[in-house]
Design a protein around this motif. Structure first.
Motif, short mmCIF file in Angstrom:
data_model
loop_
_atom_site.label_atom_id
_atom_site.label_comp_id
_atom_site.label_asym_id
_atom_site.label_seq_id
_atom_site.Cartn_x
_atom_site.Cartn_y
_atom_site.Cartn_z
N ASN A 180 0.69 -0.95 0.09
CA ASN A 180 0.10 0.10 0.02
C ASN A 180 0.69 1.17 0.02
N HIS A 181 2.02 1.33 0.67
CA HIS A 181 2.67 2.51 0.73
C HIS A 181 3.40 2.77 -0.37
N LEU B 79 -2.73 7.66 -5.33
CA LEU B 79 -2.69 8.39 -4.28
C LEU B 79 -3.89 9.37 -4.06
N ASP C 285 -7.01 8.91 -1.49
CA ASP C 285 -7.03 9.28 -0.34
C ASP C 285 -7.12 10.75 -0.04
N ALA D 1 -3.69 2.66 -1.87
CA ALA D 1 -3.43 3.98 -1.03
C ALA D 1 -4.73 4.28 0.16
#
Length: 318
Positions: free
Chosen positions: A139-140, A145, A148, A214
């Protein structure tokens, strides 16, 4: 469009844009800032925060995929004549990397990846190690992105600061718009937290490419991708869908599956015909043209996604 042709077009448009920029540099009225953005979330953000102080151009056509998109000569000209350019990252949008290469120093480029960074978000650090907030692997380093809202909020702040420097006489208006925009994202964030925290399950099945990581990392949801090895535009055979997805749903005792509402792979109708409960999820990189014409914004579309998430986290109630 092959790389050689793209390069020739790029040089030609660069010369044209340079001439136009030279003409504009002598103008007295600089109150309207030209902004070029790659995807819908940045288009929505740039317009809502900038108001009539900005002229925003969206490069990716409505309904299109950013994966493998080839810029047009008009895209090149738009980027070359912009004062600000916003996109996600070279990883997700390599075509934007090519478009922004060699831009004049006075053109400011903002990427969501640079603004957000690659580390854990504060919310993730707060829940790190908690069993009920385990996130999907990888996920990181997820490229999507913009799903989120708090990461998008960081971009909004950076963008507003740049605008204030460009048009200082509009500072009060820009900061007021930024405050309203951030408030909407914060409310959305709280609704997401409440939805997940009270849910009887923390696992969702997503019949699409790996786009939710994300978001899942932020809110502690595990996402199962039955077809994660397929590219966003890959052909998925009906038999494969029936066998693989049916097995996963049975194994996970899942009440339904999310599918990409805007995709070249048309799974929704097929899954429904197979008797599988399906719920649309908008990846928000783009919108159908009709939704864009009706003025849907980032928050409004996410509200639709939350309705689908409620179905798969709580079970359908209607």
């Amino acid at each position: 469009m092959n790389r050689r042709l793209f390069g020739l077009l790029f040089i030609a448009v660069l010369l044209l844009a340079g001439c136009e920029r030279g003409k504009e540099s002598g103008a007295d009225d600089r109150s309207t800032v030209r902004v070029a953005v790659s995807l819908f979330p940045y288009y929505d953000l740039a317009r809502r925060v900038g108001g009539d102080a900005v002229e925003v151009h969206l490069l990716l056509p409505w309904g299109a995929s950013p994966h493998g998109y080839e810029p047009t000569p008009r895209d090149i000209q738009v980027v070359q004549s912009a004062q600000y350019v916003i996109y996600t990252s070279d990883e997700l949008e390599p075509w934007m990397g090519r478009l922004t290469r060699g831009l004049p120093d006075e053109v400011k480029v903002l990427t969501l990846e640079d603004v957000a960074g690659r580390g854990l978000h504060p919310h993730e650090e707060e829940h790190a190690g908690e069993d009920d907030h385990e996130a999907s692997e990888g996920n990181h380093h997820a490229p999507h992105l913009w799903l989120d809202p708090l990461t998008l909020a960081a971009l909004a702040r950076a963008y507003a600061e740049e605008l204030v420097q460009a048009v200082p006489d509009r500072e009060e208006e820009i900061r007021s718009r930024l405050s309203a925009y951030l408030e909407g994202l914060e409310v959305l964030d709280r609704r997401m937290e409440e939805l997940v925290d009270a849910a009887p399950r923390r696992t969702v099945v997503f019949a699409g490419h790996r786009m939710l990581d994300a978001w899942a990392a932020r809110y502690g949801v595990q996402v199962i991708y039955p077809f994660e090895s397929a590219s966003p535009s890959a052909e998925v055979l009906p038999r494969q869908v029936r066998e693989v997805l049916g097995h996963v749903l049975e194994e996970e005792d899942a009440p339904g599956v999310l599918y990409e509402a805007v995709s070249e792979v048309r799974l929704g109708g097929f899954l429904e015909a197979e008797g599988i409960a399906v719920y649309p999820f908008y990846g928000l990189h783009t919108l159908p043209k009709e939704m864009a014409d009706e003025g849907y914004g980032y928050v409004e579309v996410w509200e639709m996604n939350l309705a689908s998430l409620r179905k798969v986290l709580y079970g359908a109630t209607d």
